[in-house]
Scaffold this active site. Structure first.
Site, short mmCIF file in Angstrom:
data_model
loop_
_atom_site.label_atom_id
_atom_site.label_comp_id
_atom_site.label_asym_id
_atom_site.label_seq_id
_atom_site.Cartn_x
_atom_site.Cartn_y
_atom_site.Cartn_z
N HIS A 149 -3.63 -10.15 -4.32
CA HIS A 149 -4.87 -10.03 -3.55
C HIS A 149 -6.05 -9.63 -4.42
CE1 HIS A 149 -2.19 -9.29 0.23
NE2 HIS A 149 -2.28 -10.56 -0.09
N SER A 184 4.30 -3.44 4.68
CA SER A 184 4.63 -3.73 6.08
C SER A 184 5.18 -5.14 6.23
CB SER A 184 3.39 -3.58 6.96
OG SER A 184 2.41 -4.57 6.62
N THR A 226 0.42 5.61 -1.67
CA THR A 226 0.00 6.74 -0.83
C THR A 226 0.23 8.08 -1.53
OG1 THR A 226 2.13 6.70 0.33
CG2 THR A 226 0.30 5.51 1.35
N ARG A 238 -1.80 0.22 7.69
CA ARG A 238 -1.20 0.03 9.01
C ARG A 238 -0.23 1.13 9.42
NH1 ARG A 238 -1.91 -4.91 6.65
NH2 ARG A 238 -2.92 -6.52 7.92
N ASP A 248 -5.45 -1.71 -6.59
CA ASP A 248 -5.87 -0.48 -7.25
C ASP A 248 -5.61 -0.43 -8.75
OD1 ASP A 248 -3.06 0.13 -7.38
OD2 ASP A 248 -3.19 1.05 -5.39
N CYS A 269 -28.19 -15.12 -10.33
CA CYS A 269 -28.53 -16.21 -9.40
C CYS A 269 -28.98 -15.72 -8.03
CB CYS A 269 -27.35 -17.17 -9.26
SG CYS A 269 -25.95 -16.51 -8.30
N ALA A 282 0.81 -1.22 0.00
CA ALA A 282 0.00 0.00 0.00
C ALA A 282 0.84 1.27 0.00
CB ALA A 282 -0.95 0.00 1.20
N CYS A 300 -19.49 -12.80 -8.29
CA CYS A 300 -20.62 -13.40 -7.59
C CYS A 300 -20.12 -14.60 -6.79
CB CYS A 300 -21.67 -13.86 -8.61
SG CYS A 300 -23.02 -14.82 -7.85
N CYS A 355 -22.52 -18.02 -8.59
CA CYS A 355 -22.23 -18.52 -9.94
C CYS A 355 -20.87 -18.09 -10.45
CB CYS A 355 -23.32 -18.07 -10.91
SG CYS A 355 -23.44 -16.28 -11.17
#
Length: 257
Positions: free
Chosen positions: A120, A195, A25, A33, A103, A156, A21, A128, A131
């Protein structure tokens, strides 16, 4: 610092960059954190990222979608750190980016999507949970803006979530396996703005070092992996990362010549 950079970048042909992250910034996206991080200022904010609670509590989902409706990342632009990594790729250096960020700013800066592994996931798609259909986030957020507090899948009826890995979910096995291969193959691992507290992403540093790579950590605060590093940099990322990538690009040009 320039002498240290010259030493870190010597005899390097393959570079892996693990980003967190902190690299975003300067684009106006707060970290999590740090001293002014989202979860530092509001520890309860982390609750909306816990997958079991998200799936079981409609109020948590309502808070989650409300939080992301006006998130700063939707309008953020790449900064000097992102651009430096894109420039490094354009120099001909073999570089792969392993990012914990969701991002999409590495790709927006010009890094090839196929050379960016999003450990991530990313916030630009919604998936969803039933489905598994994927939809652009803008489509679902427009429904939230129109008054749907807890939007459901139109096909669904199952719960929708951003295409990101929440607390309590496992990383995509294929993605983490590919990242480990990159870490084992690199000569230099740059850990930038992380971190290094979130596993298994942080352990890619150890994978690289165990395979013989140099580890250089560029982060404002100490990390659990500092003892493994050949170099620790506390300077602002936007100032020092372009210097490191310029040294790497320069050595690539000399090798090609």
């Amino acid at each position: 610092m320039d002498e240290a950079i010259a030493e870190w970048t010597r005899d390097v042909s393959r570079v892996a960059v693990l980003t967190g992250a902190g690299i975003s910034t300067d684009s106006g996206i707060p970290d999590y954190r740090g001293p002014d991080g989202v979860w530092t200022r509001d520890p309860a904010a982390a609750d909306v990222f816990a997958y079991p609670r998200f799936m079981s509590d409609p109020q948590v989902r309502t808070r989650f979608w409300r939080r992301y409706l006006d998130h700063s990342a939707w309008h953020a632009e790449p900064n000097a750190g992102h651009r430096a990594l894109a420039d490094l790729e354009r120099s001909g250096r073999a570089v792969r980016i392993l990012t914990q960020n969701i991002d999409g700013l590495h790709q927006k800066a010009g890094s090839s999507p196929r050379k960016v592994l999003e450990l991530h996931g990313n916030m630009h798609e919604v998936v969803c949970t039933g489905c598994r259909t994927r939809t652009p986030s803008a489509t679902v957020l427009s429904r939230v803006a129109a008054g749907e507090a807890d939007p459901r899948c139109p096909d669904c009826g199952a719960i929708l979530k951003l295409g990101v890995v929440m607390f309590g979910e496992h990383l995509n096995p294929a993605t983490i396996s590919a990242a480990e291969q990159v870490a084992r193959a690199c000569h230099l691992m740059l850990a930038v703005g992380s971190s290094l507290q979130v596993e298994p992403a942080a352990s890619l540093c150890a994978v690289a070092v165990e395979a013989g790579a140099r580890l250089v950590i560029v982060n404002r605060d100490p990390t659990p992996y500092d003892a493994l590093a050949a170099g620790l940099v506390r300077e602002p990322i936007g100032a020092v990362l372009p210097r490191i990538t310029a040294a790497l690009a320069g050595s690539a040009s000399r090798a090609a010549g």
